[in-house]
Design an enzyme around this catalytic site. Structure first.
Site, PDB file in Angstrom:
ATOM      1  N   CYS A  66     -83.035 140.437  53.766  1.00 43.28           N
ATOM      2  CA  CYS A  66     -82.580 139.568  54.855  1.00 43.28           C
ATOM      3  C   CYS A  66     -83.814 139.220  55.690  1.00 43.28           C
ATOM      4  CB  CYS A  66     -81.479 140.230  55.683  1.00 43.28           C
ATOM      5  SG  CYS A  66     -81.922 141.764  56.528  1.00 43.28           S
ATOM      6  N   GLY A  67     -83.653 138.842  56.931  1.00 46.06           N
ATOM      7  CA  GLY A  67     -84.797 138.479  57.756  1.00 46.06           C
ATOM      8  C   GLY A  67     -85.733 139.636  58.023  1.00 46.06           C
TER       9      GLY A  67
END
Length: 152
Positions: A66-67
């Site tokens: 994810c980020g």
């Protein structure tokens, strides 16, 4: 070689795709559970889906992107029986499996570049759990997991 499941939200998609290609080129059996679109995708759904596959024994190892890697680690660790570690450096990637028997590692596409991510995945997949050294501690984690499942 390892049988690996990998997933990402839309922020992690480009790095996930790099990792899928890299791991396949190394001979790993890789299952990509998505996302495969740049449209917004909430990471909890992807993280849960992957962690449930690990908990069910369909795969021994998983990678989530994810980020930052933090959100995916939190989600994966909510699934009973799953241990996930967010990795950002080689030592943590090795110890995630060697000391903690983590079935899942997570990475952040906004903080980890492709070259480092490939290296971290390689290190994680090349190592094994050191049960003689860390088995007692992981057994305590498993007991806590079982205890909280009963209480819930």
């Amino acid at each position: 070689m390892s049988k690996v499941v990998i997933g990402a939200d839309n922020l992690g998609l480009p790095l996930k795709d790099v990792l899928v290609e890299h791991l396949k080129s190394k001979g790993h059996d890789v299952t990509d559970i998505g996302t495969n679109t740049s449209d917004p995708v909430d990471y909890p759904g992807v993280g849960r889906r992957l962690a449930e596959k690990i908990a069910a024994g369909e795969y021994e190892r998983g990678i989530l992107v994810c980020g930052t890697g933090a959100g995916m680690a939190i989600v994966a660790n909510k699934v009973p029986g799953v241990r996930a570690v967010c990795v950002t450096d080689p030592y943590t990637a090795e110890r995630a499996i060697a000391s903690n028997n983590a079935q899942v590692i997570t990475m952040g596409a906004q903080i980890t570049g492709p070259s480092v991510a490939k290296m971290l995945a390689d290190i994680y997949l090349a190592n094994e759990f050191q049960a003689e050294r860390s088995g007692k501690k992981v057994a305590q984690i498993d007991a806590l997991d079982a205890e909280t499942r009963k209480a819930g």
